[in-house]
Design a protein around this motif. Sequence first.
Motif, short mmCIF file in Angstrom:
data_model
loop_
_atom_site.label_atom_id
_atom_site.label_comp_id
_atom_site.label_asym_id
_atom_site.label_seq_id
_atom_site.Cartn_x
_atom_site.Cartn_y
_atom_site.Cartn_z
N ASP A 18 0.70 -1.03 0.01
CA ASP A 18 -0.02 0.04 0.03
C ASP A 18 0.83 1.02 -0.22
O ASP A 18 0.26 2.34 -0.17
N LYS A 21 3.18 2.42 -5.45
CA LYS A 21 2.27 2.36 -6.60
C LYS A 21 3.11 1.35 -7.62
O LYS A 21 4.46 1.75 -8.04
N HIS A 23 2.70 -1.40 -11.44
CA HIS A 23 2.13 -2.33 -12.26
C HIS A 23 2.80 -3.10 -13.05
O HIS A 23 4.16 -3.07 -13.04
N ASP A 38 6.09 2.67 -10.03
CA ASP A 38 5.52 3.93 -10.34
C ASP A 38 5.94 5.10 -9.49
O ASP A 38 6.21 6.13 -9.67
#
Length: 105
Positions: A18, A21, A23, A38
Amino acid sequence: VSARERDFILENQDKLIDEIKFHSVPGEGGKMRGVALDDIPESSHLGSRGFKKGDLVRSVNGIALDSTEAANSLLANEQLRGAASIKVDIDRQGRTVTLQFDISK
């Protein structure tokens, strides 16, 4: 890092995830190239260990992050709990970087 810190990371993965970030990055043949970071604040647990925004995490202890299943199974991998070291292979701005964390008892 200490065995206690390693165990903390493995037991608190959701909280640590958490903090950042990320992907998945598609590759060829339906496989992933890895997991791209990210946003990773320097003050976060992983940021303070040398991970940076833009890093592409390719493998951990030789386990390629080439699928969502591989990434998920890595988080549950009991071999990491007993590992004497954790080696993370990263692509950083086109260069391969290895972060190695030796586990002290």
